[in-house]
Motif scaffolding. Structure first.
Motif, short mmCIF file in Angstrom:
data_model
loop_
_atom_site.label_atom_id
_atom_site.label_comp_id
_atom_site.label_asym_id
_atom_site.label_seq_id
_atom_site.Cartn_x
_atom_site.Cartn_y
_atom_site.Cartn_z
N ARG A 1 30.58 -0.11 33.17
CA ARG A 1 30.95 -1.78 33.73
C ARG A 1 29.73 -1.20 34.80
O ARG A 1 29.97 -2.62 35.19
CB ARG A 1 31.95 -1.02 33.93
N ASP A 2 28.87 0.25 35.14
CA ASP A 2 28.01 0.34 35.97
C ASP A 2 26.82 -0.95 35.70
O ASP A 2 25.97 -1.45 36.92
CB ASP A 2 28.45 1.13 36.84
N ASN A 3 27.19 -1.76 34.75
CA ASN A 3 25.95 -2.07 34.22
C ASN A 3 25.96 -3.67 34.03
O ASN A 3 24.94 -4.47 33.97
CB ASN A 3 25.59 -1.23 32.51
N MET A 4 27.32 -3.40 34.60
CA MET A 4 27.65 -5.16 34.93
C MET A 4 27.32 -6.44 36.06
O MET A 4 27.30 -5.13 36.88
CB MET A 4 29.39 -5.49 34.41
N SER A 5 26.30 -7.15 36.01
CA SER A 5 26.38 -7.46 37.62
C SER A 5 27.36 -8.10 37.84
O SER A 5 28.93 -8.08 38.14
CB SER A 5 25.44 -9.14 36.33
N GLU A 6 27.19 -8.15 39.23
CA GLU A 6 28.04 -8.75 39.86
C GLU A 6 28.84 -10.18 39.63
O GLU A 6 30.34 -10.42 39.23
CB GLU A 6 27.66 -9.18 41.57
N ALA A 7 28.45 -10.73 38.98
CA ALA A 7 28.88 -12.47 38.93
C ALA A 7 29.79 -11.92 36.99
O ALA A 7 31.22 -12.19 37.09
CB ALA A 7 27.80 -13.47 37.94
N ALA A 8 29.53 -11.04 36.44
CA ALA A 8 30.13 -10.58 35.12
C ALA A 8 30.91 -9.47 36.23
O ALA A 8 32.73 -10.69 35.62
CB ALA A 8 30.07 -9.46 34.57
N LYS A 9 31.81 -8.74 36.97
CA LYS A 9 33.03 -8.55 37.32
C LYS A 9 33.48 -8.95 38.26
O LYS A 9 34.84 -9.35 38.39
CB LYS A 9 32.13 -7.52 38.33
N LEU A 10 33.10 -10.73 38.85
CA LEU A 10 33.78 -11.16 39.31
C LEU A 10 34.58 -12.04 38.11
O LEU A 10 34.79 -12.10 38.77
CB LEU A 10 32.72 -12.32 40.24
N GLN A 11 33.67 -12.80 37.03
CA GLN A 11 34.34 -13.67 36.62
C GLN A 11 35.31 -12.54 35.34
O GLN A 11 36.27 -13.23 35.62
CB GLN A 11 32.78 -13.45 35.49
N LEU A 12 35.38 -11.65 35.33
CA LEU A 12 36.32 -10.30 34.96
C LEU A 12 37.58 -9.69 36.09
O LEU A 12 38.15 -9.41 35.40
CB LEU A 12 35.89 -9.22 34.10
N GLY A 13 37.37 -10.21 37.13
CA GLY A 13 38.44 -9.70 38.10
C GLY A 13 38.45 -8.82 38.39
O GLY A 13 39.50 -8.41 39.15
N MET A 14 37.14 -7.81 38.36
CA MET A 14 36.77 -7.06 38.82
C MET A 14 36.38 -6.85 40.30
O MET A 14 36.21 -4.83 40.44
CB MET A 14 35.56 -5.92 37.81
N LEU A 15 35.84 -7.51 41.24
CA LEU A 15 35.53 -7.27 42.41
C LEU A 15 36.46 -7.38 42.96
O LEU A 15 37.96 -8.83 43.30
CB LEU A 15 34.53 -8.19 42.63
#
Length: 119
Positions: free
Chosen positions: A105-119
């Motif tokens: 999951r560390d590879n993901m961009s901020e946008a991807a994390k936001l899209q998946l509700g991880m932020l």
């Protein structure tokens, strides 16, 4: 967004795109390919480890998948190849699928994390 007018002008002048323009087009195209199990594109998901372009128009992609057990592990590199071959200025694509280092999951961009509700 891809500038079709600029591309048409370049084609008329027979000027290949600059390396930076080509890489930008490739990233834009990679963002149209979505992981089959997550609603996020493969670039922002961090599946693309390396993207290299050559002056000849050849593109080398080193990528991974979220898991070696991915149901599309056999066909997905070909999907990436076919998609990138649609980019103006590209005449060959080689996709190398690697498992080391493993995706996280560390590879993901901020946008991807936001899209998946991880932020």
């Amino acid at each position: 967004m891809f500038d079709w007018k600029k591309f048409a002008d370049q084609q008329q002048q027979n000027q290949p795109p600059s390396k930076q323009e080509l890489e930008s087009r490739l990233v834009e195209m990679l963002r149209t390919i979505y992981d089959p199990e997550l609603p996020v594109n493969i670039y922002d998901l961090g599946l693309v480890y390396q993207l290299e372009t050559e002056a000849s128009g050849k593109v080398n992609v080193t990528m991974t998948l979220t898991t070696p057990n991915c149901p599309v592990a056999q066909s997905f590199p070909e999907t990436v190849k076919e998609t990138l071959l649609c980019v103006p200025g590209v005449n060959a694509v080689e996709v190398t699928l690697v498992w080391d280092p493993p995706w996280s999951r560390d590879n993901m961009s901020e946008a991807a994390k936001l899209q998946l509700g991880m932020l």
